[in-house]
Scaffold this active site. Structure first.
Site, PDB file in Angstrom:
ATOM      1  N   GLU A   3       0.843  -1.189   0.000  1.00 12.14           N
ATOM      2  CA  GLU A   3       0.000   0.000   0.000  1.00 12.14           C
ATOM      3  C   GLU A   3       0.882   1.243   0.000  1.00 12.14           C
ATOM      4  OE1 GLU A   3      -1.563   3.434   2.032  1.00 12.14           O
ATOM      5  OE2 GLU A   3      -0.600   1.894   3.273  1.00 12.14           O
ATOM      6  N   ASP A   6       1.491   0.195   6.163  1.00 10.44           N
ATOM      7  CA  ASP A   6       2.077   0.935   7.284  1.00 10.44           C
ATOM      8  C   ASP A   6       1.551   0.426   8.618  1.00 10.44           C
ATOM      9  OD1 ASP A   6       3.574   2.527   5.680  1.00 10.44           O
ATOM     10  OD2 ASP A   6       2.096   4.145   5.566  1.00 10.44           O
ATOM     11  N   ASP A  40       0.260   1.950  10.926  1.00  9.93           N
ATOM     12  CA  ASP A  40      -0.616   2.946  11.563  1.00  9.93           C
ATOM     13  C   ASP A  40      -2.083   2.625  11.279  1.00  9.93           C
ATOM     14  OD1 ASP A  40      -0.951   3.529   8.939  1.00  9.93           O
ATOM     15  OD2 ASP A  40       0.025   5.492   8.989  1.00  9.93           O
ATOM     16  N   ASP A  62      -4.286   3.958   9.196  1.00 14.68           N
ATOM     17  CA  ASP A  62      -4.632   3.817   7.777  1.00 14.68           C
ATOM     18  C   ASP A  62      -4.184   2.473   7.237  1.00 14.68           C
ATOM     19  OD1 ASP A  62      -5.893   6.188   7.545  1.00 14.68           O
ATOM     20  OD2 ASP A  62      -4.172   7.284   6.706  1.00 14.68           O
TER      21      ASP A  62
END
Ligand code: 0RA
Length: 636
Positions: free
Chosen positions: A429, A502, A504, A506
């Site tokens: 991503e 990632d 995080d 998102d």
């Protein structure tokens, strides 16, 4: 008291060697020594109690997570036999707890859980526990025996005070030497499994207590409606298309069938199947019989009522099952489990047993509730239309772009190997990460497919619509397997699909969207163990000249205990790592850590996905708060 030396028999020695083997290679017996294997210990003991319930001699089971980390399972069954066993010349209780595969199921022809898939026996639990206490109420007395790492502390069970009631209590404490990662039981995981067992065994009352918490938490699972209650539960977050839940039971010579189902306004199909209470993720003959009879019954009804005209093609199985929630449960005297994870029912006679039963019972139901049946047929017809429209749209774009099927996505940086067994697909991503990932990969075996932004939430869309989404198309084309009913795992171009996003919020969202796609439309990939989650680190810390990578806050806290002065830097995203770092921490098979996505409990996964990706915002929020940062829920 200890056993005197001369009382030891040759058989005792083999026994101890057997349990030693379990301790040396625990994975062979319980799959893993991670959280999943740890929970296996609970299932193993509970399954024995459930067998008593299925034999009709037990109606209450209580599972308690003890404050000191142990687990207690109490049932009111017949009690493990305590009399002398001819062959081993010791109490049957001792034999059952110290001999591999001695489930001690002397009776023939009963429907058993523990004799089947998980049937490694309580002795395995004993071998992998620092301590195990057995208390049996049988033959008018209480009998106690204790064990340490599988070895009996006394040669015989001790006879205690008289009792009228019968039953078994097993208490065990998992050995941290074996379960090095964790010995902590997860309440939610155990609760969902016990709830499922209670649905499948109508009338059985299962209580789960958590004494590790103050005040103590207690949940009772007791379903008088059995599978109908199960379907109701699965549909709590969906809107039913018709009021009556279809409920069918059949008793045959060598097998029994229970089925409950209801259509909802959603687009996804939820078919859970069980054989002797074991969740058959990989399906098998009972599901085949069910699907065939269902497709036939709906088509026959639609034609009889003139809802399908002569010129119309038959509705496909996929059309008919759009929005369907069904639970199919069979009990088989001698179940054969096949497949990658031994969760596919193989008994051929069950296919025709289920099919014949449903060929008779489904048309009856459809006639009796014909206004509801009409709504079901209308939904199937609209699924068929959407499928047809999507096919036309796809052909049109294909012709326009001159792209024939078989072409690979432009964005795919493929590997050179054509051996799926050694090939890996990284779905990456974010624009910034694709560059370093391409630079870091081993192009012989590692392919990179970058995807951009948010992919479509397939939970809320029809398969046909999902297929129009470019990211979804790219993933399917790259994999080579097709999708839905056309899915063919033998065509998989990679045997590892690694989701790289990632660390995080998102990233977590993208990962969940991708997992939803795999779960809903390419589930055999998960079942085959082909889907993985990469674990890029969150922190880099330099101590002297040595660089350390730490995967999360917990690892950082641990590290800082030893190196209080170390100053970590936090990676804001994958794009911040250079190729060498990304290779070492995340991509190199020698040094990386991958999490394999597994699906022990389909009903729980169902709950997770419908909550996370469905329409109910309030329950999604609660769920995310309760499971913040935790992707383990998919892992068990
Ligand atoms: C061996 C034989 C029988 C029952 C059991 C074992 C048994 C095992 C466990 C483990 C937990 N609870 C249990 N309850 C029973 C059959 C007993 C008979 O025929 O009377």
């Amino acid at each position: 008291m200890t056993a005197t030396r001369d009382s030891y028999q040759a058989s005792d020695i083999t026994v101890l060697e057997g349990l030693e083997a379990v301790r040396r290679r625990p994975g062979m017996y319980i799959g893993s020594t991670g959280p999943r294997g740890l929970h296996h210990l609970v299932w193993e003991v509970v399954d024995n109690s459930v067998d008593e319930a299925m034999a009709g001699v037990c109606d209450k089971i209580t599972v308690t997570l003890l404050a000191d980390g142990g687990v207690e399972v109490v049932d009111n069954g017949r009690g493990i036999p305590v009399g002398r066993h001819d062959k081993t010349r010791q109490s049957a209780l001792t034999t059952v707890l110290t001999t591999l595969h001695a489930g001690g199921k002397f009776e023939q022809g009963a429907y058993t859980v523990s004799g089947g898939l998980h049937g490694v026996g309580v002795s395995v639990v004993n071998a992998l526990s620092t301590r195990l206490e057995a208390e049996v109420r049988r033959d008018g007395f209480i009998w106690n025996q204790e064990f340490e790492r599988g070895k009996p502390k006394t040669k015989e069970p001790a006879k205690g005070r008289p009792v009228k009631k019968t039953g078994t209590t097993i208490r065990f404490w998992p050995d941290p030497e074996i379960f090095a990662e964790t010995v902590e039981f997860d309440f939610d995981v155990i609760a969902s499994r016990l709830r499922e067992t209670a649905f499948l065994t109508r009338g059985l009352e299962i209580t789960l207590r958590d004494e590790r918490r103050d005040p103590v938490v207690e949940e009772v699972f007791h379903y008088k409606g059995g599978l109908v209650d199960f379907v109701n539960h699965l549909n709590t977050k969906r809107e039913p298309l018709h009021p009556h839940i279809i409920d069918i039971s059949e008793v045959g010579e060598d097998a029994e069938l229970d089925l409950a189902m209801q259509w909802t306004s959603t687009y996804n199909e939820v078919v859970l199947s069980f054989a002797n209470n074991i969740n058959t993720h990989e399906g098998g003959t009972h599901e085949e019989g069910f699907r065939k009879a269902l497709t036939k019954a709906i088509n026959d009804f639609a034609r009889a009522k003139n809802l399908l005209k002569e010129k119309d093609e038959n509705l496909t199985g996929e059309d008919v099952r759009e929005g369907l929630t069904a639970v199919v449960s069979v009990r088989v005297r001698e179940p054969q489990f096949e497949g990658q994870t031994k969760t596919k029912l193989g008994n051929t006679e069950i296919r025709s047993f289920v099919e014949r039963a449903l060929n008779r019972r489904l048309p009856e139901w459809l006639e009796r509730y014909s206004p509801e049946a009409r709504r079901i047929v209308e939904k199937s017809i609209s699924a068929a239309r959407a499928r047809e429209a999507a096919r036309k749209a796809r052909e049109l774009t294909r012709r326009k772009s001159g792209l024939e099927s078989g072409g690979l996505p432009d964005k795919l940086a493929d590997c050179s190997s054509r051996d799926p067994g050694e090939s890996e697909l990284f779905i990456v991503e974010g624009k910034s990460a694709a560059g370093p990932a391409k630079a870091a990969r081993d192009s012989a075996t590692q392919a990179i497919l970058p995807i951009r932004g948010k992919i479509l939430n397939v939970e809320k869309a029809r398969l046909a619509k999902a297929l129009q989404n470019t990211e979804v198309q790219d993933i399917i084309t790259a994999m080579g397997t097709g999708i839905g009913d056309d899915f063919d795992i033998t065509k998989a171009r990679y045997h590892k699909v690694i989701l790289l996003a990632d660390a995080d919020v998102d990233g977590a969202h993208i990962r969940t969207l991708l997992l939803t796609l795999f779960f809903r439309h390419m589930r055999p990939l998960i079942e085959a163990g082909f889907v993985y989650i990469a674990q890029p680190p969150l922190y880099r810390v330099k101590v002297g000249s040595k660089v350390h990578y730490l995967k999360d806050d917990a690892e950082l806290a641990e590290f800082q205990k030893e190196h209080p002065k170390a100053k970590p830097t936090r990676f804001k995203g994958l794009g911040e790592m250079n190729a060498a770092e990304l290779r070492e921490t995340t991509m190199d098979p020698e040094t990386r850590v991958l999490i394999q996505v597994q699906m022990e409990d389909a009903a729980r996964a169902e709950e997770v996905f419908s909550t996370l990706m469905g329409d109910d915002v309030a329950s999604r929020k609660t769920f995310i708060q309760e499971n913040a940062g935790d992707i383990r829920f998919l892992d068990i």
